[in-house]
Design an enzyme around this catalytic site. Sequence first.
Site, PDB file in Angstrom:
ATOM      1  N   ARG A  80       0.872  -1.178   0.000  1.00  0.00           N
ATOM      2  CA  ARG A  80       0.000   0.000   0.000  1.00  0.00           C
ATOM      3  C   ARG A  80       0.907   1.225   0.000  1.00  0.00           C
ATOM      4  NH1 ARG A  80       2.405   1.909   3.732  1.00  0.00           N
ATOM      5  NH2 ARG A  80       0.860   3.555   3.746  1.00  0.00           N
ATOM      6  N   ALA A 133       0.884   5.186  -2.117  1.00  0.00           N
ATOM      7  CA  ALA A 133       0.721   5.519  -3.545  1.00  0.00           C
ATOM      8  C   ALA A 133       1.916   5.120  -4.425  1.00  0.00           C
ATOM      9  CB  ALA A 133       0.401   7.010  -3.673  1.00  0.00           C
ATOM     10  N   ARG A 181      -7.190  -0.154  -6.981  1.00  0.00           N
ATOM     11  CA  ARG A 181      -7.498   0.922  -6.021  1.00  0.00           C
ATOM     12  C   ARG A 181      -7.635   2.223  -6.811  1.00  0.00           C
ATOM     13  NH1 ARG A 181      -4.155   1.300  -0.647  1.00  0.00           N
ATOM     14  NH2 ARG A 181      -6.109   2.170   0.107  1.00  0.00           N
ATOM     15  N   GLN A 233      -2.048   2.217   9.823  1.00  0.00           N
ATOM     16  CA  GLN A 233      -0.738   2.355   9.180  1.00  0.00           C
ATOM     17  C   GLN A 233       0.249   3.123  10.077  1.00  0.00           C
ATOM     18  OE1 GLN A 233      -3.663   2.934   7.730  1.00  0.00           O
ATOM     19  NE2 GLN A 233      -3.653   2.507   5.546  1.00  0.00           N
ATOM     20  N   ASP A 240      -1.932  10.794  -1.974  1.00  0.00           N
ATOM     21  CA  ASP A 240      -2.257   9.765  -2.972  1.00  0.00           C
ATOM     22  C   ASP A 240      -2.541  10.389  -4.321  1.00  0.00           C
ATOM     23  OD1 ASP A 240      -3.095   8.687  -0.176  1.00  0.00           O
ATOM     24  OD2 ASP A 240      -2.616   6.994  -1.476  1.00  0.00           O
ATOM     25  N   ASN A 256      -5.389  12.455   0.697  1.00  0.00           N
ATOM     26  CA  ASN A 256      -4.497  11.603   1.495  1.00  0.00           C
ATOM     27  C   ASN A 256      -5.357  10.789   2.462  1.00  0.00           C
ATOM     28  OD1 ASN A 256      -1.830  10.679   2.196  1.00  0.00           O
ATOM     29  ND2 ASN A 256      -2.037  11.812   4.117  1.00  0.00           N
TER      30      ASN A 256
END
Length: 354
Positions: A47, A49, A87, A195, A236, A246
Site C-alpha cells: 500500500r 501511492a 485501487r 498504518q 495519494d 491523502n
Amino acid sequence: MAEVRPIRWRKGRLELLDQRKLPAREVVVELGGARDTARAIRSMVVRGAPAIGVTAAFGLVLASRRFRSGRLAEDFEKAAAILEAARPTAVNLHWAIVRLRETMQAQPDGVSVRALTRALETEAKRIMADDIDVNRRLGAFGAKVVGRGGDVITHCNAGALATAGYGTAVGVIRSAWESGRRFRVFAGETRPFLQGARLTAWELKKLRIPVTLMTDGMTGHLLKSGRVGSVVVGTDRTAANGDVANKIGTYQIAVLADRHRVPFYVAAPTSSIDLDCANGDGIPIEERDPTEVTHIGGRRIAAEGVDVFNPAFDVTPAELVTGIITEEGLVRGDYRKGLARAVKKAEARRRRAG
Ligand code: MRU
C-alpha cells in the site's frame, strides 16, 4: 541499518513484504501475474501511492510473459485494466501504467513477446530506482522547512514501506533529522487500518528517530499544547490546484493545524500530482470493506449489523496547505503554476536521463 524495501524484483520474480503482518512478522509473498498483483494491492499486502505504482509496473511485466504475439496491445490493455481497477485514489498506479504503455508503443512493429517483456522490465526497474532517488531529493527540500520550531506530526505511513524506499513524508522527517535538527515525531495511529501504529512507528523506531504514537482523536489536544512546529503528510493524488487527497483523517489535522497556526506540509512526488484533475472534487475516494471498522485484528468490536462509513481518503483544500514539497522543490502560493512547473521539470529530467 538495513533499508526497508517493500518491493523486490529478484531474477524476474516479484516479492512483496506483506504489510498486513507488520510489525509482528516480516513475511514475504511472491506474485505471479496481473490478477495476483491486483489482489495484493487491493488487500493491502502493498500500500502507499508510490509503492502500488511500482508494484503495478512489475505486475504488468509478469503479465506480459503471457501476451499473445500479434495481440500485444490488446493483452496489455486487459492486464492494465485489471491493475488499474485495484485501487482508485492513488494516481501513481495510473501514472506507472502510462509509462509502461509508452514503452510498449515505442517498440518496433512486430516486436516479439520476449523483447517486449524485456523492455517493460527495464522501464519498471527504472520506475523503482527513480522513486528512491526522487524521495531523497524531495526529502532534502522538505528538510529545510520541516522539524523547525518544535515537534512534528505525521499521519498514516508515507515511509519507505509506502514507496520503493526512503519514503516521502517520512523521507522529509529523516532528512531533517540527518541534517541535525532535533524533534519528536507524533504518529497518528490512522484508524481503521492502523498504518501509523503498525508501520510508521515501526519505521521511525528502526531509524532511531524519537516517535510517540497517539490515536487520531488526540491531534487537536496536542496541537493546542504549542509543542508542534510542523505537520508533514504524504499524498495519494494532488490536484492541479493543490487540493490534496491523502489518508482519511488528514483533513481534520490540516484544519486543526490552521487553527493553531502550525505549518502543514505535503510531501508530493510529481508522480502523485494529477494535472488532469482540476481540483479535489474530481478525485475518486475509495470506500473500503466495513469489517475494517467493525473489527480490529480479526475481532469484532461493533454491534453486528451496524452501518459503517469507511472512506479510505479525504481531500484537504489547497488553502490549508502551507507548502507542497516535490522532488523539484517546495511549491507555495500559486499551486496551479508551481505544480505544473514541477511536473514539467521532472518530465524533462527523466527525458535527459533517457
Ligand atoms: O491506504 P494506504 O495505506 O495506501 O494509504 C496511504 C496514504 O494515504 C499515504 O499517505 C500516501 O499513499 C502517500 S505514501 C508516500
